[in-house]
Design an enzyme around this catalytic site. Structure first.
Site, PDB file in Angstrom:
ATOM      1  N   LYS A   9      30.393 -77.467  12.253  1.00  0.00           N
ATOM      2  CA  LYS A   9      29.859 -76.232  11.657  1.00  0.00           C
ATOM      3  C   LYS A   9      28.479 -76.031  12.247  1.00  0.00           C
ATOM      4  O   LYS A   9      27.782 -77.009  12.536  1.00  0.00           O
ATOM      5  CB  LYS A   9      29.710 -76.393  10.141  1.00  0.00           C
ATOM      6  CG  LYS A   9      31.033 -76.587   9.431  1.00  0.00           C
ATOM      7  CD  LYS A   9      31.022 -75.816   8.109  1.00  0.00           C
ATOM      8  CE  LYS A   9      32.373 -75.915   7.438  1.00  0.00           C
ATOM      9  NZ  LYS A   9      32.445 -77.016   6.491  1.00  0.00           N
ATOM     10  N   HIS A  36      23.250 -73.761   9.334  1.00  0.00           N
ATOM     11  CA  HIS A  36      22.854 -72.461   8.793  1.00  0.00           C
ATOM     12  C   HIS A  36      21.768 -72.632   7.734  1.00  0.00           C
ATOM     13  O   HIS A  36      21.426 -73.762   7.373  1.00  0.00           O
ATOM     14  CB  HIS A  36      24.063 -71.702   8.237  1.00  0.00           C
ATOM     15  CG  HIS A  36      24.743 -72.408   7.107  1.00  0.00           C
ATOM     16  ND1 HIS A  36      24.337 -72.282   5.804  1.00  0.00           N
ATOM     17  CD2 HIS A  36      25.790 -73.261   7.113  1.00  0.00           C
ATOM     18  CE1 HIS A  36      25.113 -73.034   5.051  1.00  0.00           C
ATOM     19  NE2 HIS A  36      25.998 -73.640   5.811  1.00  0.00           N
ATOM     20  N   HIS A  91      21.302 -75.149   4.836  1.00  0.00           N
ATOM     21  CA  HIS A  91      20.873 -76.543   5.014  1.00  0.00           C
ATOM     22  C   HIS A  91      19.382 -76.677   5.300  1.00  0.00           C
ATOM     23  O   HIS A  91      18.904 -77.758   5.617  1.00  0.00           O
ATOM     24  CB  HIS A  91      21.687 -77.220   6.119  1.00  0.00           C
ATOM     25  CG  HIS A  91      22.972 -77.823   5.620  1.00  0.00           C
ATOM     26  ND1 HIS A  91      24.140 -77.123   5.570  1.00  0.00           N
ATOM     27  CD2 HIS A  91      23.251 -79.044   5.108  1.00  0.00           C
ATOM     28  CE1 HIS A  91      25.102 -77.888   5.070  1.00  0.00           C
ATOM     29  NE2 HIS A  91      24.585 -79.061   4.769  1.00  0.00           N
TER      30      HIS A  91
END
Ligand code: ARG
Length: 581
Positions: free
Chosen positions: A133, A136, A139
């Protein structure tokens, strides 16, 4: 010694002088945290309640306060007044100025550092991103709160261990491999990196809607990873490398580092031990085929209490382990390896139940160190008023955000100081700093709405504002270098503005300790902002480089102290302090 420690020790001495034979008087260490700053300066610079002595001395607090005030002799405190059960201290402003500035200047960037944590270890689990992933802004908080707490604990003399508990295990990786084998290629993944992985993953889900057998294929690939199949492991490791390469860019920009990247998969061979131990201790029960630890709590009448929690699932009915199983293994591993005095998990509050459950399981297993595991929870982040959701496609990638921040900062710098050398580098410090400040400026549990107009404002309570104050101090100090100044006349810092600034700096070491105790970096953000504001007020009301040279020297020394404290404070929250901007 800072002023509060000094007052505490003077107060302890005065009490002993007053009642030489009394038992149960307070020590300086006990008095220090009782010292408060009265809201109204007419009540003194510091106040000490003496109620706690009433029992030991068998005397009313007002009498106690009066007796101590009468016995007070030390010139650092100009005046001591007894008001009801309080001792109100009025500082000798000139001494206070001299002592505070010298305490800061002699400590340099280590102001507020201590050996409080000597011999103690704190593990910090933060950032803990998921493989395949893209990083973004969901986090951002875990990354920055964890990073800042780590710097704070380091400053206080603790040994810290930064752990990125990677989300690198689960059936999704089987699906990734399946999708890659069907629709991907090595060139496309090498070229597109994580974006290509995300595309493949989305494609898998679209196709699986139409063709249910894909799910089975995905599971089969995951089984291969688990069984150590060479190809499956190679691909899975490759996906990991790509994700980390991407994340490293972001970490580098943010200045964030880790001591360990032991993620979920690291515990694959460490979970049997946990499962066996749970069995041996009679904690595992079977519920609908799954192995669980029952967490219902009952009172004496057999009625469920509000401490009851849903069972913690350890093994699914097919024998697969879960997130909680891995966290149990990880906690035990960390205790065995690092012998931590504290293990902090900087994770969103949505996972509150998970942490309460698995901490409880550790407790039931008989690990008394379970009480030293802490979930440091934080609120949600939205972007320009919009909630973020991967599912609805509203995601903001951190590297995009950081790139934009730097571009916007550069625009502002081009406008305000077009001739600045190293503009790009300053734009990096200011842009990234603005994002970090925004993330750490509120109580961590509060939700954050990220808005550019607020974040990059040079005037509000923002990163650029504090950095600008640092720049202002640096510029004053550069000018002062050419003036051969005499020894400072500290009388020049007796005014209200200088004193307010000094008091805030004097408290800064306490703020650092409190921020560590409450796991709250925002307390440091608050403190540096207050110091910046108070210095700016002083700066506007007093001409720093003007008048009597000895007075000038005192104002320059204050400026230097402010510069040091701001730099240290910004460092502790993970920000840089440019010297020009
Ligand atoms: N990877 C998880 C997530 O992104 C966070 C892991 C937190 N750490 C832990 N030990 N559970 O939600």
């Amino acid at each position: 010694m800072d002023m509060m420690t000094q007052i505490a020790s003077l107060a302890a001495d005065a009490m002993h002088d007053t009642w030489p034979d009394a038992q149960g008087l307070l020590t300086a260490e006990e008095i220090r945290p009782l010292l408060a700053v009265p809201p109204d300066p007419a009540l003194g610079d510091y106040a000490l309640p003496v109620f706690r002595l009433a029992k030991a001395l068998r005397m009313g607090p007002p009498m106690i306060a009066k007796a101590v005030a009468e016995n007070w002799k030390h010139e650092d405190v100009a005046r001591v007044e007894a008001v009801n059960g309080y001792l109100n201290f009025f500082l000798n402003r000139v001494h206070f100025a001299e002592e505070t500035v010298e305490a800061v200047l002699s400590a340099g960037e280590k102001y507020g550092a201590s050996d409080l944590g000597k011999g103690k270890t704190v593990c910090l689990d933060y950032s803990s991103i998921n493989i395949a992933k893209r990083f973004h802004i969901g986090h951002l908080s875990t990354t920055m709160i964890g990073h800042s707490l780590r710097r704070i604990y380091d400053h206080l003399g603790y040994t810290t261990v930064g752990i990125n508990h990677l989300g690198d295990w689960g059936t999704q990786f089987g699906k990734m491999i399946c999708a890659y084998k069907k629709w991907g290629s090595e060139e496309a993944v090498e070229k597109g990196g994580i974006d290509e992985l995300v595309r493949l993953y989305v494609k898998f889900h679209e196709e699986a809607e139409k063709d249910k057998s894909l799910e089975d294929e995905g599971r089969a690939w995951f089984k291969k990873i688990e069984d150590g199949d060479e190809e499956a492991l190679r691909l899975w490791n490759w996906f990991k490398t790509l994700t980390l390469r991407d994340a490293e860019r972001v970490y580098k920009l943010l200045g964030v580092t880790f001591d360990s990247y032991a993620g979920e998969s690291f515990y694959n061979d460490k979970m049997d031990r946990v499962v066996n131990e749970l069995k041996e201790k009679g904690l595992l029960t079977i519920s609908e085929g799954a192995s669980v630890v029952d967490l219902t709590e009952k009172d004496a009448n057999g009625k469920e209490t509000k401490n009851s929690m849903p069972p913690c699932i350890i093994l699914r009915s097919d024998g697969a382990t879960l997130y909680a199983t891995r966290d149990l293994a990880a906690a035990i591993y960390r205790q065995d390896t690092y012998h931590f005095d504290k293990c902090l998990y900087v994770v969103a509050y949505q996972q509150d139940l998970h942490f309460r459950q698995f901490f409880k399981v550790l407790e039931k297993m008989g690990y008394d160190w379970a009480k030293n595991c802490v979930h440091v929870a934080f609120g949600m982040i939205s972007y320009e008023g919009q909630a973020l959701s991967t599912r609805k496609g509203h995601v903001v990638y951190l590297d995009d955000l950081l790139t934009q921040a730097q571009e916007k900062a550069l625009e502002i710098i081009n406008e305000k100081s077009p001739d600045l050398p190293n503009k790009e580098d300053v734009a990096r410090q200011v842009g990234i700093g603005a994002v970090v400040y925004a993330d750490l400026s509120n109580n961590r549990i509060k939700d954050i709405d990220f808005r550019w107009d607020r974040v990059l404002n040079f005037d509000g309570e923002t990163g650029p504002y504090v950095q600008y104050t640092h720049v202002r101090c640096c510029s004053v100090l550069r000018k002062a270098e050419d003036l051969a100044l005499p020894a400072p006349d500290w009388n020049a810092l007796a005014d209200d503005e200088a004193q307010a600034c000094l008091r805030l700096m004097g408290r800064f070491p306490d703020v650092i300790r409190e921020a560590a105790e409450k796991y709250e970096p925002s307390m440091i953000t608050r403190a540096v902002t207050d110091i910046a504001q108070s210095y700016n007020k002083f700066y506007y009301e007093h001409r720093i480089l003007d008048g009597d040279p000895a007075a000038m020297a005192a104002r320059v020394a204050l400026t230097k102290a402010v510069r040091n404290v701001i730099k240290t404070g910004l460092y502790l929250i993970g920000m840089e302090a440019p010297e020009r901007m």
